[in-house]
Every structure is written in C-alpha cells, then in structure tokens.
Design a protein around this motif. Structure first.
Motif, PDB file in Angstrom:
ATOM      1  N   GLY A  82       2.051   4.638   2.548  1.00  0.00           N
ATOM      2  CA  GLY A  82       3.294   3.871   2.597  1.00  0.00           C
ATOM      3  C   GLY A  82       3.484   3.120   3.898  1.00  0.00           C
ATOM      4  N   SER A  83       3.167   3.734   5.017  1.00  0.00           N
ATOM      5  CA  SER A  83       3.365   3.062   6.304  1.00  0.00           C
ATOM      6  C   SER A  83       2.450   1.850   6.466  1.00  0.00           C
ATOM      7  N   ALA A  84       1.385   1.797   5.686  1.00  0.00           N
ATOM      8  CA  ALA A  84       0.483   0.640   5.700  1.00  0.00           C
ATOM      9  C   ALA A  84       0.916  -0.405   4.675  1.00  0.00           C
ATOM     10  N   GLY A  85       2.018  -0.124   3.960  1.00  0.00           N
ATOM     11  CA  GLY A  85       2.520  -1.075   2.972  1.00  0.00           C
ATOM     12  C   GLY A  85       1.785  -1.054   1.653  1.00  0.00           C
ATOM     13  N   VAL A  86       1.035   0.018   1.399  1.00  0.00           N
ATOM     14  CA  VAL A  86       0.253   0.132   0.156  1.00  0.00           C
ATOM     15  C   VAL A  86       1.011   1.027  -0.820  1.00  0.00           C
ATOM     16  N   ARG A  87       1.174   0.540  -2.046  1.00  0.00           N
ATOM     17  CA  ARG A  87       1.852   1.293  -3.105  1.00  0.00           C
ATOM     18  C   ARG A  87       0.809   1.979  -3.980  1.00  0.00           C
ATOM     19  N   SER A 138      -1.693  13.870  -6.574  1.00  0.00           N
ATOM     20  CA  SER A 138      -2.465  13.044  -5.634  1.00  0.00           C
ATOM     21  C   SER A 138      -1.828  11.670  -5.471  1.00  0.00           C
ATOM     22  N   VAL A 139      -1.338  11.092  -6.563  1.00  0.00           N
ATOM     23  CA  VAL A 139      -0.658   9.790  -6.494  1.00  0.00           C
ATOM     24  C   VAL A 139       0.537   9.879  -5.557  1.00  0.00           C
ATOM     25  N   ARG A 140       1.332  10.935  -5.692  1.00  0.00           N
ATOM     26  CA  ARG A 140       2.505  11.086  -4.818  1.00  0.00           C
ATOM     27  C   ARG A 140       2.092  11.244  -3.358  1.00  0.00           C
ATOM     28  N   ALA A 141       1.094  12.078  -3.107  1.00  0.00           N
ATOM     29  CA  ALA A 141       0.654  12.306  -1.722  1.00  0.00           C
ATOM     30  C   ALA A 141       0.053  11.031  -1.123  1.00  0.00           C
ATOM     31  N   LEU A 142      -0.735  10.313  -1.910  1.00  0.00           N
ATOM     32  CA  LEU A 142      -1.329   9.064  -1.414  1.00  0.00           C
ATOM     33  C   LEU A 142      -0.259   8.017  -1.143  1.00  0.00           C
ATOM     34  N   ALA A 143       0.799   7.993  -1.963  1.00  0.00           N
ATOM     35  CA  ALA A 143       1.892   7.050  -1.737  1.00  0.00           C
ATOM     36  C   ALA A 143       2.543   7.312  -0.377  1.00  0.00           C
ATOM     37  N   VAL A 144       2.688   8.580  -0.031  1.00  0.00           N
ATOM     38  CA  VAL A 144       3.273   8.927   1.270  1.00  0.00           C
ATOM     39  C   VAL A 144       2.304   8.547   2.394  1.00  0.00           C
ATOM     40  N   GLU A 145       1.035   8.884   2.227  1.00  0.00           N
ATOM     41  CA  GLU A 145       0.055   8.605   3.279  1.00  0.00           C
ATOM     42  C   GLU A 145      -0.147   7.113   3.515  1.00  0.00           C
ATOM     43  N   PRO A 198      -8.416   9.749  -4.547  1.00  0.00           N
ATOM     44  CA  PRO A 198      -8.404   9.683  -3.077  1.00  0.00           C
ATOM     45  C   PRO A 198      -9.740   9.194  -2.502  1.00  0.00           C
ATOM     46  N   ALA A 199     -10.860   9.580  -3.119  1.00  0.00           N
ATOM     47  CA  ALA A 199     -12.162   9.132  -2.627  1.00  0.00           C
ATOM     48  C   ALA A 199     -12.316   7.615  -2.788  1.00  0.00           C
ATOM     49  N   LEU A 200     -11.888   7.103  -3.925  1.00  0.00           N
ATOM     50  CA  LEU A 200     -11.962   5.659  -4.168  1.00  0.00           C
ATOM     51  C   LEU A 200     -11.062   4.896  -3.188  1.00  0.00           C
ATOM     52  N   ILE A 201      -9.854   5.386  -2.995  1.00  0.00           N
ATOM     53  CA  ILE A 201      -8.935   4.727  -2.058  1.00  0.00           C
ATOM     54  C   ILE A 201      -9.495   4.776  -0.639  1.00  0.00           C
ATOM     55  N   ASP A 202     -10.088   5.899  -0.261  1.00  0.00           N
ATOM     56  CA  ASP A 202     -10.681   6.002   1.069  1.00  0.00           C
ATOM     57  C   ASP A 202     -11.790   4.966   1.242  1.00  0.00           C
ATOM     58  N   ALA A 203     -12.632   4.803   0.223  1.00  0.00           N
ATOM     59  CA  ALA A 203     -13.722   3.827   0.300  1.00  0.00           C
ATOM     60  C   ALA A 203     -13.188   2.394   0.349  1.00  0.00           C
ATOM     61  N   ALA A 204     -12.070   2.146  -0.351  1.00  0.00           N
ATOM     62  CA  ALA A 204     -11.513   0.793  -0.407  1.00  0.00           C
ATOM     63  C   ALA A 204     -10.486   0.529   0.689  1.00  0.00           C
ATOM     64  N   ARG A 205     -10.199   1.508   1.514  1.00  0.00           N
ATOM     65  CA  ARG A 205      -9.134   1.369   2.512  1.00  0.00           C
ATOM     66  C   ARG A 205      -9.251   0.109   3.364  1.00  0.00           C
ATOM     67  N   PRO A 206     -10.443  -0.315   3.788  1.00  0.00           N
ATOM     68  CA  PRO A 206     -10.510  -1.558   4.584  1.00  0.00           C
ATOM     69  C   PRO A 206     -10.018  -2.797   3.816  1.00  0.00           C
ATOM     70  N   LEU A 207     -10.002  -2.724   2.503  1.00  0.00           N
ATOM     71  CA  LEU A 207      -9.559  -3.857   1.679  1.00  0.00           C
ATOM     72  C   LEU A 207      -8.066  -3.800   1.343  1.00  0.00           C
ATOM     73  N   LEU A 208      -7.413  -2.683   1.651  1.00  0.00           N
ATOM     74  CA  LEU A 208      -6.016  -2.492   1.269  1.00  0.00           C
ATOM     75  C   LEU A 208      -5.082  -2.995   2.364  1.00  0.00           C
ATOM     76  N   ALA A 209      -4.661  -4.234   2.201  1.00  0.00           N
ATOM     77  CA  ALA A 209      -3.736  -4.857   3.142  1.00  0.00           C
ATOM     78  C   ALA A 209      -2.306  -4.513   2.750  1.00  0.00           C
ATOM     79  N   PRO A 210      -1.348  -4.782   3.617  1.00  0.00           N
ATOM     80  CA  PRO A 210       0.051  -4.585   3.221  1.00  0.00           C
ATOM     81  C   PRO A 210       0.346  -5.333   1.920  1.00  0.00           C
TER      82      PRO A 210
END
Length: 177
Positions: A96-101, A87-94, A44-56
């Motif tokens: 998902g609306s942004a189109g990130v798998r 964490s993978v399951r929870a992050l997928a839900v969080e 989750p920390a890595l995904i949070d840091a990379a969130r600006p790069l995670l496009a649909p």
C-alpha cells in the motif's frame, strides 16, 4: 487425492491396504505441499518477482473461489483459497505505501480445464445457476473478466485487500421467508 480433508482410504482392521499408511501419507503431503505452493504461495512469489515493474497506481488481481461455504468435492481447495485471500490482504498492506493495490475476485464456477478436475463440478455449477439472483452462466467468463478489468483500472483507486465477488450473487446469505 485432495478432494476431502481426510484421506479417502485407511487400512482395514487387518492392516491391509494398497499402500502402507506412511506411503499414502507421504504422497498426500506432497500433493498438499504442491497445492499450497500453487494456490497461496505463488502470488507473493510472483509479486516479488514483478516488484520492479509495480509503479504507484499498479494493481494485482488474483482469482479465488467461495471460501464462505463448504462445497462437496472441493476439499482442501477451500482452506487453500482462504490462505490465498489472507495473502491478498497481507500483500495489500505491504504494498500500500508503494501505491500498489492487491485484490482478489471470487468468481462463480466456470467451465475451465482446472474446474474439470473438481469432483461434482457439474452439480455445483447447476446449483450455482439456480441460486444466483442475477443468474449465472458457467460458459460465460465475460462478467469475471470485466470485474478484473475494473480492478486493474484506475476506476477503483481506493480498493485494496478485498475479495470482490463476481458470482451472480449466489454466495449471498439468502433468507427464505
């Protein structure tokens, strides 16, 4: 230190041991905290840091190991990998609306520097190779890498929050009969 859920040694009836119980407990707690942070909290920390790069249509893939069975010597890593999978399951839900798998690959045992630290890894790998219906080669990471490429590609656009097994089928509940 984390090869079993219970501490390896306890003071004897005379109260003597190499270290006081509070010292052993504190060291074990520090090791568990580090292992939890590395194994479960870092994604989750890595995904949070990379969130600006995670496009649909972006995809994130984590690596895990069979949490459906108890493997001698794997100790706390089983519960910690289960936390990673949650964490993978929870992050997928969080996300998902942004189109990130977000998915994980449960790979069979491979010869890696990390695996060399697991007590009994040689025995586990030999058992795995014998049990896998498709076969398993602990020296060949290509099947796991190809699974990661598939998950990262557009070929699995509706797959998220899953643990995909790339293990030769060794974790299947086989029935002899």
């Amino acid at each position: 230190m984390l090869g079993g859920l219970l501490p390896a040694a306890r003071p004897g009836p005379d109260g003597e041991s190499d270290a006081a119980p509070t010292t052993v407990g504190a060291a074990r707690q520090r090791s568990l905290t580090t292992a939890f942070t590395t194994s479960a909290v870092s994604l989750p920390a890595l995904i949070d840091a990379a969130r600006p790069l995670l496009a649909p249509r972006a995809a994130v893939v984590a690596l895990t190991f069979d949490t459906g069975h108890v493997h001698p010597g794997y100790g706390w890593m089983g519960p910690l990998k289960a936390a990673l999978e949650a964490s993978v399951r929870a992050l997928a839900v969080e996300l998902g609306s942004a189109g990130v798998r977000v998915n994980a690959i449960s790979a069979g045992p491979l010869v890696t520097p990390a695996a060399s630290a697991i007590p009994g890894m040689e025995t586990l790998a030999a058992h795995w190779e014998a049990a896998a219906p498709l076969g398993w080669d602990r020296h060949d990471a290509a099947p796991v890498a190809r699974t990661a490429v598939a998950l990262l590609s557009d070929w699995l656009p509706a797959t998220t929050g899953q643990v995909i097994h790339a293990d030769g089928g060794a974790t299947l509940p086989l029935t002899v009969g």
